[in-house]
Scaffold this motif. Structure first.
Motif, PDB file in Angstrom:
ATOM      1  N   ALA A 107      62.325  51.382 131.591  1.00  0.00           N
ATOM      2  CA  ALA A 107      60.966  51.148 132.087  1.00  0.00           C
ATOM      3  C   ALA A 107      60.392  49.857 131.503  1.00  0.00           C
ATOM      4  O   ALA A 107      59.534  49.220 132.097  1.00  0.00           O
ATOM      5  N   ARG A 108      60.855  49.488 130.309  1.00  0.00           N
ATOM      6  CA  ARG A 108      60.311  48.266 129.711  1.00  0.00           C
ATOM      7  C   ARG A 108      61.435  47.471 129.046  1.00  0.00           C
ATOM      8  O   ARG A 108      62.312  48.039 128.396  1.00  0.00           O
ATOM      9  N   PHE A 109      61.374  46.151 129.242  1.00  0.00           N
ATOM     10  CA  PHE A 109      62.384  45.299 128.609  1.00  0.00           C
ATOM     11  C   PHE A 109      61.713  44.015 128.156  1.00  0.00           C
ATOM     12  O   PHE A 109      60.587  43.709 128.554  1.00  0.00           O
ATOM     13  N   GLU A 110      62.381  43.264 127.287  1.00  0.00           N
ATOM     14  CA  GLU A 110      61.923  41.928 126.913  1.00  0.00           C
ATOM     15  C   GLU A 110      63.093  40.980 127.106  1.00  0.00           C
ATOM     16  O   GLU A 110      64.207  41.244 126.653  1.00  0.00           O
ATOM     17  N   ASP A 111      62.795  39.871 127.777  1.00  0.00           N
ATOM     18  CA  ASP A 111      63.802  38.863 128.050  1.00  0.00           C
ATOM     19  C   ASP A 111      63.591  37.731 127.047  1.00  0.00           C
ATOM     20  O   ASP A 111      62.770  36.862 127.278  1.00  0.00           O
ATOM     21  N   LEU A 112      64.273  37.775 125.916  1.00  0.00           N
ATOM     22  CA  LEU A 112      64.099  36.722 124.912  1.00  0.00           C
ATOM     23  C   LEU A 112      65.113  35.610 125.171  1.00  0.00           C
ATOM     24  O   LEU A 112      66.054  35.783 125.939  1.00  0.00           O
ATOM     25  N   ALA A 113      64.918  34.485 124.500  1.00  0.00           N
ATOM     26  CA  ALA A 113      65.793  33.337 124.743  1.00  0.00           C
ATOM     27  C   ALA A 113      67.261  33.701 124.511  1.00  0.00           C
ATOM     28  O   ALA A 113      68.137  33.308 125.273  1.00  0.00           O
ATOM     29  N   ASP A 114      67.514  34.488 123.468  1.00  0.00           N
ATOM     30  CA  ASP A 114      68.914  34.744 123.110  1.00  0.00           C
ATOM     31  C   ASP A 114      69.340  36.195 123.307  1.00  0.00           C
ATOM     32  O   ASP A 114      70.498  36.521 123.068  1.00  0.00           O
ATOM     33  N   ARG A 115      68.411  37.071 123.674  1.00  0.00           N
ATOM     34  CA  ARG A 115      68.742  38.500 123.761  1.00  0.00           C
ATOM     35  C   ARG A 115      67.959  39.166 124.876  1.00  0.00           C
ATOM     36  O   ARG A 115      66.866  38.714 125.220  1.00  0.00           O
ATOM     37  N   LEU A 116      68.512  40.249 125.341  1.00  0.00           N
ATOM     38  CA  LEU A 116      67.773  41.123 126.243  1.00  0.00           C
ATOM     39  C   LEU A 116      67.474  42.400 125.453  1.00  0.00           C
ATOM     40  O   LEU A 116      68.379  42.974 124.852  1.00  0.00           O
ATOM     41  N   LEU A 117      66.219  42.819 125.413  1.00  0.00           N
ATOM     42  CA  LEU A 117      65.860  44.045 124.697  1.00  0.00           C
ATOM     43  C   LEU A 117      65.505  45.117 125.720  1.00  0.00           C
ATOM     44  O   LEU A 117      64.636  44.910 126.570  1.00  0.00           O
ATOM     45  N   LEU A 118      66.180  46.252 125.618  1.00  0.00           N
ATOM     46  CA  LEU A 118      65.913  47.361 126.539  1.00  0.00           C
ATOM     47  C   LEU A 118      65.284  48.500 125.740  1.00  0.00           C
ATOM     48  O   LEU A 118      65.895  49.019 124.806  1.00  0.00           O
ATOM     49  N   TYR A 119      64.077  48.874 126.106  1.00  0.00           N
ATOM     50  CA  TYR A 119      63.334  49.898 125.356  1.00  0.00           C
ATOM     51  C   TYR A 119      63.579  51.281 125.951  1.00  0.00           C
ATOM     52  O   TYR A 119      63.431  51.481 127.154  1.00  0.00           O
ATOM     53  N   THR A 120      63.953  52.213 125.084  1.00  0.00           N
ATOM     54  CA  THR A 120      64.329  53.551 125.547  1.00  0.00           C
ATOM     55  C   THR A 120      64.223  54.553 124.401  1.00  0.00           C
ATOM     56  O   THR A 120      64.235  54.169 123.241  1.00  0.00           O
ATOM     57  N   ASP A 121      64.135  55.846 124.760  1.00  0.00           N
ATOM     58  CA  ASP A 121      64.167  56.853 123.700  1.00  0.00           C
ATOM     59  C   ASP A 121      65.591  57.309 123.416  1.00  0.00           C
ATOM     60  O   ASP A 121      65.841  58.026 122.457  1.00  0.00           O
ATOM     61  N   ASP A 122      66.535  56.876 124.271  1.00  0.00           N
ATOM     62  CA  ASP A 122      67.937  57.253 124.057  1.00  0.00           C
ATOM     63  C   ASP A 122      68.826  56.014 124.175  1.00  0.00           C
ATOM     64  O   ASP A 122      69.340  55.692 125.247  1.00  0.00           O
ATOM     65  N   GLY A 123      68.980  55.330 123.062  1.00  0.00           N
ATOM     66  CA  GLY A 123      69.707  54.065 123.033  1.00  0.00           C
ATOM     67  C   GLY A 123      71.169  54.190 123.430  1.00  0.00           C
ATOM     68  O   GLY A 123      71.676  53.366 124.190  1.00  0.00           O
ATOM     69  N   GLU A 124      71.833  55.231 122.937  1.00  0.00           N
ATOM     70  CA  GLU A 124      73.265  55.373 123.231  1.00  0.00           C
ATOM     71  C   GLU A 124      73.502  55.548 124.728  1.00  0.00           C
ATOM     72  O   GLU A 124      74.442  54.987 125.292  1.00  0.00           O
ATOM     73  N   ASP A 125      72.624  56.324 125.360  1.00  0.00           N
ATOM     74  CA  ASP A 125      72.738  56.560 126.798  1.00  0.00           C
ATOM     75  C   ASP A 125      72.575  55.242 127.566  1.00  0.00           C
ATOM     76  O   ASP A 125      73.387  54.926 128.445  1.00  0.00           O
ATOM     77  N   VAL A 126      71.530  54.468 127.221  1.00  0.00           N
ATOM     78  CA  VAL A 126      71.294  53.203 127.922  1.00  0.00           C
ATOM     79  C   VAL A 126      72.439  52.231 127.650  1.00  0.00           C
ATOM     80  O   VAL A 126      72.887  51.508 128.551  1.00  0.00           O
ATOM     81  N   LEU A 127      72.948  52.244 126.437  1.00  0.00           N
ATOM     82  CA  LEU A 127      74.062  51.351 126.113  1.00  0.00           C
ATOM     83  C   LEU A 127      75.286  51.679 126.972  1.00  0.00           C
ATOM     84  O   LEU A 127      75.938  50.776 127.519  1.00  0.00           O
ATOM     85  N   SER A 128      75.579  52.971 127.136  1.00  0.00           N
ATOM     86  CA  SER A 128      76.776  53.283 127.936  1.00  0.00           C
ATOM     87  C   SER A 128      76.532  52.954 129.404  1.00  0.00           C
ATOM     88  O   SER A 128      77.434  52.495 130.103  1.00  0.00           O
ATOM     89  N   ARG A 129      75.307  53.111 129.873  1.00  0.00           N
ATOM     90  CA  ARG A 129      75.022  52.723 131.264  1.00  0.00           C
ATOM     91  C   ARG A 129      75.045  51.203 131.423  1.00  0.00           C
ATOM     92  O   ARG A 129      75.394  50.683 132.488  1.00  0.00           O
ATOM     93  N   ALA A 130      74.690  50.485 130.358  1.00  0.00           N
ATOM     94  CA  ALA A 130      74.757  49.016 130.404  1.00  0.00           C
ATOM     95  C   ALA A 130      76.213  48.577 130.550  1.00  0.00           C
ATOM     96  O   ALA A 130      76.535  47.703 131.350  1.00  0.00           O
ATOM     97  N   HIS A 131      77.083  49.209 129.775  1.00  0.00           N
ATOM     98  CA  HIS A 131      78.510  48.879 129.876  1.00  0.00           C
ATOM     99  C   HIS A 131      79.046  49.220 131.262  1.00  0.00           C
ATOM    100  O   HIS A 131      79.880  48.502 131.815  1.00  0.00           O
ATOM    101  N   ALA A 132      78.515  50.316 131.843  1.00  0.00           N
ATOM    102  CA  ALA A 132      78.999  50.766 133.155  1.00  0.00           C
ATOM    103  C   ALA A 132      78.658  49.780 134.274  1.00  0.00           C
ATOM    104  O   ALA A 132      79.292  49.795 135.329  1.00  0.00           O
TER     105      ALA A 132
END
Ligand SMILES: Nc1ncnc2c1ncn2[C@@H]1O[C@H](COP(=O)(O)OP(=O)(O)OP(=O)(O)O)[C@@H](O)[C@H]1O
Ligand SMILES: [Mg+2]
Length: 314
Positions: A260-285
Motif C-alpha cells: 500500500a505504501r512505498f518510497e522510491d529513493l535514489a538507491d533503494r526501493l522501500l516497501l512498507y508492510t506488516d509481513d516483510g518475508e511475505d512481500v520479499l518472496s512475492r518480490a522475488h516471484a
C-alpha cells in the motif's frame, strides 16, 4: 493535579532579521511540554529550527513570539534566573582550549558561585562521571572530539542543573565515542536528570528519548514516544531492495503494487508492510533479481520519510 511541566512552549516563534526587511521564520509557532525526569527530543533535518528552539530555551536568544515558560518562569523576562538552573551543551563545543580539563570545570563552577572547596569536589566527581579523570591535567587542545564533548557535558553539570540542554550531543563523533556518550547520558537519565536534546540521528532519538517531536521547516509535524510514532506512521516492517536500473525499469511498477505504501529513493526501493518475508518472496516471484534485499523493522527514519517525504540523512 499533574506536576507542572519543566518547559512549556505555546505558539513559540523565532524570526531572524529586521522586521519587514529580509525576515526569516526559523521557528513557526510550536507547542510542546517537557516533563520532569524525561528525556525529550527535537528531531529534524538540517535547518529545521532545532538549535533556534534550544537557544531560546537556554535564554541566549530572545523569543520572537508566543510563550516560553521554563521552571515556572518566563523566558522573556527571567533569563538570568532560568540560566542559573540550566546546564547547556551547545551544538559547537565552547570549552576553553588553553586551559586544562580540570581548570575548565573549576572556572565554570566558580562562575556559578560555588565555593573553592565545593567546586574542587564537584570537579573531581564530574571528571569521574565523564571518564576524564586521567586527562584532568592535560590541556583541552589535546583531547579527542568525544572527550571534548564529554567535558562540555561535565561542565554543563557543574551547577547541578534541573534541566540539561544538549544540542546535537554526538554529531561528528565516531561510533565508539557516540556509544560512550549515550551510555553517560543514559546514566544521567537514571539519576532523574531531565534531558532536552536535539538530534538528526534517528538511532540516537530512539535510544535516548522517552518522547520527541519531529520538526520540519520550523514546525512540529509529529509528537510522541518513539515506538508510538513508529506504530502510528509506518508499518511494522520494511523490505529494502537495491535494483539494477534495468530491473527497476522492468519490475518497478509491479514491485510497488505489492504494497500500500512505498518510497522510491535514489538507491533503494522501500516497501512498507506488516509481513516483510511475505512481500520479499512475492518480490522475488515477479522475476526481479535485486542486488541486495533485506527485511527490517520500521524505524524513526521511516516515520520521518512518511511525514516529510525526505530522508533525514543527507
Ligand atoms: N542567527 C541567524 N540569523 C539568520 N538565520 C538564522 C540564524 N540562525 C539560524 N538561522 C536560520 O534558521 C534556520 C534554522 O536554523 P537552526 O540552526 O535552528 O536549525 P537546526 O535544526 O539546528 O539545523 P542543524 O541540524 O543544521 O543544526 C536555518 O535556515 C538557519 O539558516
Ligand atoms: Mg542545530
Amino acid at each position: 493535579m499533574p506536576p507542572q511541566p519543566l518547559v512549556t512552549a505555546r505558539r513559540l516563534r523565532k524570526v531572524y532579521g529586521k522586521p519587514g526587511a529580509r525576515e526569516f521564520t526559523a521557528v513557526d509557532g510550536i507547542d510542546f511540554e517537557v516533563r520532569r525526569g524525561e528525556a525529550f527530543g527535537l528531531l529534524g533535518a538540517n535547518g529545521a529550527g532545532k538549535s533556534s528552539t534550544m537557544r531560546m530555551i537556554a535564554c541566549v536568544s530572545p523569543v520572537s513570539g508566543g510563550d516560553l515558560t521554563i521552571l515556572g518562569r518566563d523566558a522573556a523576562t527571567d533569563g538570568p534566573a532560568i540560566r542559573a538552573r540550566l546546564g547547556v551543551v551547545p551544538q559547537d563545543d565552547t570549552v576553553d582550549t588553553e586551559l586544562t580539563v580540570r581548570e575548565n570545570l573549576l572556572i565554570y563552577g566558580r562562575y556559578f558561585g560555588l565555593s573553592k572547596v565545593e567546586v574542587r569536589r564537584r570537579a573531581a566527581e564530574l571528571l569521574e562521571f565523564a571518564r576524564l579523570t586521567e586527562k584532568a591535567d592535560e590541556s583541552v587542545g589535546a583531547l579527542s572530539g568525544g572527550m571534548r564533548r564529554r567535558l562540555t557535558i561535565a561542565r554543563a553539570l557543574v551547577n547541578s542543573p534541573d534541566i540539561v540542554l544538549l544540542d546535537e550531543p554526538t554529531t561528528g563523533l565516531d561510533p565508539q565515542a557516540r556509544h560512550l556518550l549515550w551510555e553517560r547520558l543514559f546514566q544521567l537519565k537514571r539519576e532523574g536528570v531531565t534531558l532536552l536534546l536535539t538530534t538528526h540521528y534517528m538511532d540516537e532519538a530512539e535510544q535516548l528519548c522517552d518522547r520527541l517531536v519531529v520538526m520540519d521547516s520550523g514546525r512540529i509535524v509529529a509528537e510522541g514516544a518513539p515506538a508510538e510514532l513508529i506504530s502510528r506512521y509506518t508499518t511494522r516492517e520494511v523490505v529494502e531492495l537495491r535494483l539494477t536500473d534495468g530491473d527497476r525499469a522492468t519490475y518497478g511498477d509491479e514491485l510497488r503494487s505489492l504494497v500500500a505504501r512505498f518510497e522510491d529513493l535514489a538507491d533503494r526501493l522501500l516497501l512498507y508492510t506488516d509481513d516483510g518475508e511475505d512481500v520479499l518472496s512475492r518480490a522475488h516471484a515477479t522475476g526481479a533479481r535485486p542486488i541486495t534485499a533485506l527485511v527490517r523493522r520500521s524505524t524513526l527514519e521511516d516515520v520521518f520519510l512518511t511525514l516529510t517525504g525526505r530522508s533525514l540523512v543527507d
